[in-house]
Design a protein around this motif. Structure first.
Motif, short mmCIF file in Angstrom:
data_model
loop_
_atom_site.label_atom_id
_atom_site.label_comp_id
_atom_site.label_asym_id
_atom_site.label_seq_id
_atom_site.Cartn_x
_atom_site.Cartn_y
_atom_site.Cartn_z
N UNK A 1 15.93 -1.10 82.29
CA UNK A 1 15.36 -2.43 82.53
C UNK A 1 14.30 -2.74 81.48
N UNK A 2 14.17 -4.04 81.15
CA UNK A 2 12.97 -4.52 80.48
C UNK A 2 12.23 -5.32 81.54
N UNK A 3 11.10 -5.86 81.19
CA UNK A 3 10.39 -6.71 82.15
C UNK A 3 9.95 -7.99 81.45
N UNK A 4 10.15 -9.11 82.12
CA UNK A 4 9.70 -10.37 81.56
C UNK A 4 8.18 -10.48 81.64
N UNK A 5 7.60 -11.33 80.83
CA UNK A 5 6.14 -11.47 80.90
C UNK A 5 5.72 -12.07 82.24
N UNK A 6 6.68 -12.65 82.99
CA UNK A 6 6.38 -13.15 84.35
C UNK A 6 6.78 -12.13 85.43
N UNK A 7 7.19 -10.94 85.01
CA UNK A 7 7.54 -9.89 85.97
C UNK A 7 9.00 -9.89 86.38
N UNK A 8 9.84 -10.69 85.73
CA UNK A 8 11.25 -10.66 86.12
C UNK A 8 11.90 -9.35 85.71
N UNK B 1 16.05 -7.99 85.16
CA UNK B 1 17.27 -8.77 84.95
C UNK B 1 16.78 -10.19 84.74
N UNK B 2 17.52 -11.15 85.29
CA UNK B 2 16.99 -12.52 85.25
C UNK B 2 16.54 -12.94 86.64
N UNK B 3 16.10 -11.98 87.43
CA UNK B 3 15.53 -12.32 88.74
C UNK B 3 14.12 -12.84 88.50
N UNK B 4 14.00 -14.15 88.55
CA UNK B 4 12.71 -14.77 88.26
C UNK B 4 11.78 -14.60 89.47
N UNK C 1 11.12 -21.72 82.64
CA UNK C 1 10.86 -22.26 81.30
C UNK C 1 10.25 -21.19 80.39
N UNK C 2 9.37 -20.34 80.97
CA UNK C 2 8.72 -19.30 80.15
C UNK C 2 9.77 -18.30 79.64
N UNK C 3 10.82 -18.07 80.44
CA UNK C 3 11.89 -17.16 80.02
C UNK C 3 12.70 -17.82 78.90
N UNK C 4 13.00 -19.11 79.06
CA UNK C 4 13.75 -19.82 78.01
C UNK C 4 12.96 -19.80 76.71
N UNK C 5 11.64 -20.01 76.83
CA UNK C 5 10.81 -20.01 75.60
C UNK C 5 10.79 -18.62 74.97
N UNK D 1 20.13 -23.02 80.58
CA UNK D 1 19.21 -23.16 81.71
C UNK D 1 19.59 -22.20 82.84
N UNK D 2 20.82 -21.71 82.81
CA UNK D 2 21.29 -20.86 83.91
C UNK D 2 21.86 -19.55 83.38
N UNK D 3 21.73 -18.54 84.22
CA UNK D 3 22.33 -17.24 83.90
C UNK D 3 22.86 -16.65 85.20
N UNK D 4 23.66 -15.60 85.08
CA UNK D 4 24.05 -14.83 86.26
C UNK D 4 23.39 -13.47 86.10
#
Ligand code: F6R
Length: 251
Positions: free
Chosen positions: A140-147, A149-152, A168-172, A186-189
């Motif tokens: 796993x990696x981690x998004x800067x918002x804590x996601x 995968x793409x579980x926001x 939006x922060x993930x898209x950016x 805008x969407x992912x699975x």
């Protein structure tokens, strides 16, 4: 590398990204050694795993690693991109790992990304993971918002593979892989948080100062269930590998 004291999820502070990549590549080699070369891996894309994939390619070229009997399941895929789109996650995996090793492409799996019949396709995808007897080792990696995968943020901890609207922060953050921000889907699975938690081992790579804030909130903060990374607190074999920049606020 040093195990940090009193973190909510076991966390190793590494001296360099290379140290983390070598440690995880060794773990993968040992797992394959213990299971006669057969294992099921959950894979991530993005910047964090690139060095680990290079290390696996290096070991393969040196004759020290074969992936011919492994099965892989990627965490996520953008919706609306063809598999040959250069920013698709299949293209990413091909470039960084698959085309450079002896992996059997028939055993590599990506979440469905076509909107027609999506719900049934997601159920089938979960079924393929079960049919492979689950994931032995999930990266796993981690998004800067804590996601994860793409579980926001706000994704339930028992969520399964599904369509998700990207923050939006993930898209950016991911716009760097596209020609312009308009092109970023805008969407992912994504595999759900619940799907991810079923993997027998979870290994998270987080490097650089953009991860420092979320790591402070998760590793030293309250158990905020709106942050997907916090789901790993309940997992029996999860570990983070973070560098000094990512650890700057928890040092
Ligand atoms: C990618 C994925 C994402 C990334 C995360 C961190 O398959 O599932 O959760 O791991 O967005 O991305 P990087 O590594 O680019 O910082």
């Amino acid at each position: 590398m040093k195990l940090l004291p009193d973190t909510a999820i076991p966390t190793y502070l590494v001296e360099s990204q290379r140290e983390a990549n070598e440690a995880l590549a060794l773990e993968i080699s040992q797992l394959l050694g213990a299971q006669a070369g057969k294992a099921t891996f959950g894979l991530a894309t993005g910047s964090s795993p690139i060095g680990l994939y290079s290390e696996l390619v290096r070991l393969h070229r040196a004759g020290a690693l074969s992936l011919k009997d492994v099965a892989t399941f990627n965490l996520d895929e953008y919706m609306g991109l063809t598999p040959d789109h250069p920013a698709s996650y299949r293209a990413f995996m091909s470039e960084h790992l698959f085309a450079e090793t002896d992996i059997d492409l028939a055993k590599t799996h990506f979440p469905p990304s076509d909107s027609s019949g999506l719900e049934a396709a997601c159920t089938n995808w979960e079924g393929s993971i079960q049919a492979a007897e689950g994931i032995d080792w999930q990266l796993l990696g981690v998004g800067r918002n804590g996601h994860i995968g793409f579980n926001e943020p706000g994704s339930p901890f028992d969520s399964r593979t599904r369509r998700i609207e990207l923050a939006e922060s993930t898209r950016e953050a991911n716009a760097r892989f596209f020609e312009s921000m308009d092109e970023v889907p805008h969407y992912a699975v994504t595999m759900g948080v619940g799907t991810i938690l079923e993997a027998r081992r979870l290994r998270v790579l987080a490097f650089g100062d953009t991860k420092a804030h979320i790591l402070e909130r998760v590793l030293h903060g309250e158990d905020d269930k709106s942050i997907p990374l916090n789901a790993l607190r309940g997992h029996p074999d999860a570990a983070l590998y973070i560098d000094a920049a990512a650890a700057a606020r928890i040092g």
